[in-house]
Scaffold this active site. Structure first.
Site, PDB file in Angstrom:
ATOM      1  N   ARG A 102       0.876  -1.183   0.000  1.00 45.12           N
ATOM      2  CA  ARG A 102       0.000   0.000   0.000  1.00 45.12           C
ATOM      3  C   ARG A 102       0.906   1.225   0.000  1.00 45.12           C
ATOM      4  O   ARG A 102       1.695   1.421   0.926  1.00 45.12           O
ATOM      5  CB  ARG A 102      -0.902   0.014   1.232  1.00 45.12           C
ATOM      6  N   HIS A 129      -7.623   0.850  -6.142  1.00 41.71           N
ATOM      7  CA  HIS A 129      -7.755  -0.011  -4.968  1.00 41.71           C
ATOM      8  C   HIS A 129      -8.452  -1.318  -5.397  1.00 41.71           C
ATOM      9  O   HIS A 129      -9.603  -1.576  -5.046  1.00 41.71           O
ATOM     10  CB  HIS A 129      -8.572   0.726  -3.895  1.00 41.71           C
ATOM     11  N   GLN A 132     -10.141  -3.828  -2.733  1.00 35.87           N
ATOM     12  CA  GLN A 132     -11.416  -3.370  -2.183  1.00 35.87           C
ATOM     13  C   GLN A 132     -12.544  -3.652  -3.166  1.00 35.87           C
ATOM     14  O   GLN A 132     -13.615  -4.127  -2.782  1.00 35.87           O
ATOM     15  CB  GLN A 132     -11.342  -1.856  -1.892  1.00 35.87           C
ATOM     16  N   ASP A 219     -17.165   7.437  -0.832  1.00 37.93           N
ATOM     17  CA  ASP A 219     -15.865   7.335  -0.146  1.00 37.93           C
ATOM     18  C   ASP A 219     -15.544   8.734   0.386  1.00 37.93           C
ATOM     19  O   ASP A 219     -16.208   9.716   0.024  1.00 37.93           O
ATOM     20  CB  ASP A 219     -14.808   6.860  -1.166  1.00 37.93           C
ATOM     21  N   CYS A 259     -16.366   1.909   1.277  1.00 37.30           N
ATOM     22  CA  CYS A 259     -15.151   1.110   1.520  1.00 37.30           C
ATOM     23  C   CYS A 259     -14.662   1.247   2.960  1.00 37.30           C
ATOM     24  O   CYS A 259     -13.947   0.381   3.450  1.00 37.30           O
ATOM     25  CB  CYS A 259     -14.061   1.514   0.540  1.00 37.30           C
ATOM     26  N   ARG A 287     -13.772  -8.320   2.586  1.00 41.02           N
ATOM     27  CA  ARG A 287     -12.360  -8.063   2.306  1.00 41.02           C
ATOM     28  C   ARG A 287     -11.537  -9.310   2.630  1.00 41.02           C
ATOM     29  O   ARG A 287     -10.625  -9.684   1.889  1.00 41.02           O
ATOM     30  CB  ARG A 287     -11.838  -6.885   3.145  1.00 41.02           C
TER      31      ARG A 287
HETATM   32  N1  NVA Z   1      -9.872   6.997  -1.055  1.00 43.62           N
HETATM   33  C1  NVA Z   1      -9.489   6.493   0.248  1.00 43.62           C
HETATM   34  C2  NVA Z   1      -9.745   5.024   0.333  1.00 43.62           C
HETATM   35  C3  NVA Z   1      -9.449   4.415   1.676  1.00 43.62           C
HETATM   36  C4  NVA Z   1      -9.708   2.948   1.704  1.00 43.62           C
HETATM   37  C5  NVA Z   1      -8.024   6.813   0.498  1.00 43.62           C
HETATM   38  O1  NVA Z   1      -7.205   6.618  -0.411  1.00 43.62           O
HETATM   39  O2  NVA Z   1      -7.705   7.259   1.597  1.00 43.62           O
HETATM   40  N1   CP Z   2     -11.136   0.102   2.872  1.00 41.85           N
HETATM   41  C1   CP Z   2      -9.858  -0.023   3.241  1.00 41.85           C
HETATM   42  O1   CP Z   2      -8.965  -0.287   2.435  1.00 41.85           O
HETATM   43  O2   CP Z   2      -9.643   0.111   4.576  1.00 41.85           O
HETATM   44  P1   CP Z   2      -8.256   0.295   5.297  1.00 41.85           P
HETATM   45  O3   CP Z   2      -7.697   1.621   4.864  1.00 41.85           O
HETATM   46  O4   CP Z   2      -8.600   0.262   6.755  1.00 41.85           O
HETATM   47  O5   CP Z   2      -7.337  -0.825   4.906  1.00 41.85           O
END
Ligand code: NVA
Ligand code: CP
Length: 300
Positions: A102, A129, A132, A219, A259, A287
């Protein structure tokens, strides 16, 4: 499947196979049937951003599959002190059977895959992502039974989630609409692809985009890495919220997904969130099952 870098790399058939495996693993888990398919395998989890669901689902997933995982914060790795990703990839390939990463830049994930010799799984970048959205598609199929002709409407920022939802939704034959303010549209190439390959629309008009939706999705207004823009974004996104008005123009049996993490009274009202908490937390649970399916496809 060698890697999961982005959903665009997968065919409809490959996505459906992952969803079928996820359903099977979920059934086995619920019924106490062991599935130690990755006995003795090791997965490195590199995190340059925070996580609750992704970290825990991959760690528990590897345990359930008989393997083990290592949590590697990029703050503690030499990557945080400037060791280049190309070298990190070649070193970690000598120790591990797979890496989930990530991070911010999608190019970093692509470089890991190019220089490493082990499967690389994208656990979120600024661009997409995919993990997800596999769980989201699994949840949509659980609730709706099928994809073809169903309409998914995303309300909010055209971000990493939006990019993956468009690709996943269109590949599986859903109609996808995006309601976002001007200047906050999803990736231009992905939109071009979506217009050419399916039923897609994007406009600042929330109620128009949400009309007759089977699935409503939202989101956060400010993603990880955009904390400095949060106050300004609150003004821009004020009317980009899933609330009663949006539900009124959707189908009466519309489901609502998020998400997570969620910001109540920003992108979604508390009322709608709680009324649809069953599907939202089923989505979060999925997930685990979806990530295990990805691990089986990539590491077995
Ligand atoms: N768009 C959000 C998704 C988190 C799962 C982010 O990148 O923070
Ligand atoms: N939705 C998601 O990816 O959650 P986290 O950021 O907690 O991993």
């Amino acid at each position: 499947m060698k890697n999961l870098l982005k959903l665009m790399d997968l065919s409809e058939k490959e996505i459906v196979e992952i969803l079928n495996t996820a359903d099977q693993l979920k059934f086995e888990k619920k019924n106490g049937i062991p599935h130690r398919l990755l006995e003795g395998k090791t997965l490195g989890l590199i995190f340059a951003k925070s996580s609750t669901r992704t970290r825990v689902s991959f760690e528990v997933g590897m345990f359930d599959l008989g393997g083990m995982s290592l949590f590697l914060s990029s703050r503690d790795l030499q990557i945080g002190r400037g060791e280049i990703v190309q070298d990190t990839a070649r070193v970690l390939s000598r120790y591990l059977d797979g890496i989930m990463i990530r991070t911010f830049d999608q190019r970093e994930v692509e470089a890991l895959a190019e220089f490493g010799t082990i499967p690389i799984i994208n656990g979120l970048t600024d661009y997409c992502h995919p993990c997800q959205v596999l769980a989201d598609l699994m949840t949509i199929r659980e609730y709706k039974g099928n994809f073809k002709g169903r309409k998914l409407c995303y309300v909010g920022d055209g971000n990493n989630m939006t990019n993956s939802l468009i690709v996943g939704g269109i590949k599986l034959g859903m109609e996808v609409s995006v309601a976002c303010p001007e200047g906050y549209e999803p990736d231009a190439d992905i939109m071009k692809w979506a217009y050419a390959n399916g039923k897609f629309s994007c406009s600042p008009d929330v109620l128009e985009m949400a009309k007759n939706s089977d699935v409503l999705y939202t989101d956060v207004w400010a993603s990880m890495g955009q904390e400095g823009e949060a106050e300004q974004r609150k003004k821009v996104f004020k009317s980009y919220q899933i609330n009663d008005k949006v539900l009124e123009v959707s189908r009466s049996d519309a489901m609502v997904l998020h998400c997570l993490p969620a910001h109540r009274e920003e992108e979604i009202t508390s009322k709608v969130f709680e009324a649809h908490s069953r599907e939202i937390f089923d989505e979060a649970e999925n997930r685990l099952h979806a990530q295990k399916a990805v691990l089986v496809k990539c590491l077995l």
